[in-house]
Design an enzyme around this catalytic site. Structure first.
Site, PDB file in Angstrom:
ATOM      1  N   SER A 168      58.891  34.936  61.015  1.00  0.00           N
ATOM      2  CA  SER A 168      58.573  34.475  59.664  1.00  0.00           C
ATOM      3  C   SER A 168      59.609  34.888  58.620  1.00  0.00           C
ATOM      4  O   SER A 168      59.660  34.318  57.547  1.00  0.00           O
ATOM      5  CB  SER A 168      57.191  34.968  59.232  1.00  0.00           C
ATOM      6  N   LYS A 213      56.919  40.581  54.428  1.00  0.00           N
ATOM      7  CA  LYS A 213      57.083  39.319  53.688  1.00  0.00           C
ATOM      8  C   LYS A 213      57.860  39.596  52.408  1.00  0.00           C
ATOM      9  O   LYS A 213      58.103  40.733  52.031  1.00  0.00           O
ATOM     10  CB  LYS A 213      55.731  38.700  53.325  1.00  0.00           C
TER      11      LYS A 213
END
Length: 192
Positions: free
Chosen positions: A46, A87
């Site tokens: 990701s 993230k």
């Protein structure tokens, strides 16, 4: 015996000084490892191209004591299922976030992000930042005073704040800022 009297120290005092020095060094080492050296293994792709699956990074927990996470910081947060994820901070507390036309909008304006490149067949190629799936951010999201909106850099392959199982991330869930990659050694370096 006469030597210690002349020097002004006894053998017991010398031993105690050594023990105190060792305790101080061990305490400083433990503090440094806790504050700057917690290792986190990247799971999934990701955050590609910045971080790849199985990269090992160090997170700085101490930095969050003095300052709040900022836009574009790469952070480690703990989900409700106790998994640690990495993230990028996109939306800050009190802001509105929406994804429309493949772009992130913050407070009604398109978010200007730094261009990312990746090497493909020996050439540097600019990565497309269009987002195919808006998820929860298809509708306007209003962040609370202690909430952040996080996205992975690989937007089309990231389980992030767009999805109900992650959602808006509370400040208390953010446990550190990623600052250094230690593995693979060929890519070792500071993370920005």
């Amino acid at each position: 015996m006469e030597f210690y009297r002349e020097a002004g120290t006894s053998p017991l005092r010398t031993v105690i000084n050594w023990v105190i020095d060792i305790i101080v060094v061990v305490a400083l080492a433990c503090f440094t490892v806790y504050a700057f050296g917690n290792q986190v293994v990247v799971s999934g792709n990701s955050m590609t191209p910045l971080l790849d699956s199985d990269d090992i990074v160090l997170m700085n927990q101490l930095k969050l004591v003095w300052e709040k996470p900022g836009r574009f910081d790469v952070v480690v947060f703990q989900r409700e299922d106790q998994k640690k994820n990495i993230k990028r901070v996109i939306g800050l507390p009190g802001e509105t976030v929406q994804i429309k036309d493949g772009q992130v909008w913050i407070n009604g304006e398109v978010l200007q992000e730094e261009k990312q490149t990746m090497e493909v067949d020996g050439e540097m190629v600019e990565l497309e930042k269009k987002i195919a799936l808006a998820g929860l951010a298809e509708n306007l999201i209003v962040l609370g005073e202690d909430e952040y909106f996080l996205l992975g850099d690989n937007r089309d392959s990231s389980e992030d704040s767009r999805f109900a199982n992650v959602g808006n991330v509370k400040e208390s869930q953010i446990i550190g800022k990623v600052w250094f990659r230690i593995y693979p050694t060929l890519n070792m370096g500071i993370i920005r």
